[in-house]
Design a protein around this motif. Sequence first.
Motif, short mmCIF file in Angstrom:
data_model
loop_
_atom_site.label_atom_id
_atom_site.label_comp_id
_atom_site.label_asym_id
_atom_site.label_seq_id
_atom_site.Cartn_x
_atom_site.Cartn_y
_atom_site.Cartn_z
N VAL A 84 41.74 46.46 11.52
CA VAL A 84 42.12 45.11 11.92
C VAL A 84 40.91 44.18 11.95
CG1 VAL A 84 44.09 45.91 13.27
CG2 VAL A 84 41.88 45.61 14.40
N LEU A 85 39.70 44.72 11.88
CA LEU A 85 38.48 43.90 11.90
C LEU A 85 38.15 43.43 10.48
CD1 LEU A 85 36.38 46.02 14.42
CD2 LEU A 85 37.94 44.12 14.88
N GLU A 109 35.05 40.10 6.68
CA GLU A 109 35.67 38.78 6.81
C GLU A 109 36.77 38.62 5.77
OE1 GLU A 109 35.00 36.70 9.15
OE2 GLU A 109 33.13 37.54 9.93
N PRO A 110 37.80 37.86 6.12
CA PRO A 110 38.13 37.35 7.46
C PRO A 110 39.06 38.33 8.18
CG PRO A 110 39.50 36.25 5.84
CD PRO A 110 38.63 37.23 5.07
N ALA A 127 50.35 32.77 16.27
CA ALA A 127 50.09 33.13 17.67
C ALA A 127 48.93 34.11 17.78
CB ALA A 127 51.35 33.74 18.28
N LEU A 128 48.87 35.11 16.92
CA LEU A 128 47.76 36.08 16.99
C LEU A 128 46.44 35.41 16.65
CD1 LEU A 128 49.31 39.30 15.39
CD2 LEU A 128 49.00 38.77 17.81
N VAL A 135 42.92 36.76 18.23
CA VAL A 135 41.77 36.92 17.33
C VAL A 135 40.51 36.25 17.89
CG1 VAL A 135 40.86 36.33 15.05
CG2 VAL A 135 43.15 37.31 15.26
N PRO A 136 40.57 35.03 18.45
CA PRO A 136 39.34 34.44 19.01
C PRO A 136 38.71 35.27 20.11
CG PRO A 136 41.01 32.75 18.71
CD PRO A 136 41.69 34.06 18.50
N ARG A 137 39.52 35.92 20.93
CA ARG A 137 38.96 36.76 22.01
C ARG A 137 38.26 37.99 21.44
NH1 ARG A 137 44.03 35.75 24.64
NH2 ARG A 137 44.65 37.94 24.39
#
Length: 275
Positions: free
Chosen positions: A20-21, A148-149, A158-159, A164-166
């Motif tokens: 997921v990264l 990235e990304p 929503a995600l 994602v920012p957190r």
Amino acid sequence: MPARCDPEPVASTPAAAFRVLGPLTLTTAADALVLPPSKVTCLLAALLLHPDEVVSVAALQQAIWGDDPPVSARAALQTCALRLRQLFQRHGLTANAIRTVPGGYRITAGPQTVDLMRFRELAGRTRAETDPETELATLEEALALWSEPMLANVPSEALHRDVVPRVNEERVRVIERLCDLKIGLGRDRSALVDLWTATRVYPANERFAASLVEVLYRTGRQADALTELRRIKEHLDNELGVGPGAGLRRLELTILRGEAPAPVAAVAPRPGPAA
């Protein structure tokens, strides 16, 4: 009617690895599958961003449909879960079960199967590390998990807005510590590479900008340091409508006056937990 719980998964078959990264990817012993953008992909991403935790039906509906869910959202979510299970079955994955639990769903996961969990495990391990070389190597291993990304193939507003920012903030903290370690160990050349990249990925981060400017100036690249100062000032003004903080202003005065750069501080261990 009592809530239905799926049976515990049979772990006799190998688990998949989920990324997921970066773009959401499912990796098995035979293949690596970058999932196409879809509601099923949104569901899987929402589960993997909270690995081995119960994710509520409401949170999953928000991740898939945002603020405009269909009238039959609960039934549609069940259909998405069924299709995700079918996807796993086609790839022979039974160890990574999608379980229906009271209040929502959960995916069976661990640090060896989800890169986010592995990243957090490595970052957490360094908090008690007293040897800077070992800490540095562990942080480099953690950051190597990123590309990235993040979740580029997941069409969930929503995600990308709420989650994602957190997760990215966790990455920022690790990069900051990594650069501090390299500078404290006298590895300016290596730190410059990381700081150049960080200031481009996070152009409004004043700590990265200040560290880059300071290293450039200390290594005799005064013109490059001033160029970087102009870049961050212009970005802050154009994008955020604010000026640089006190630290950057002091650093600019130091360079313009030709004063000696501040000495490099020794690497300090991370502060321990509060008593």
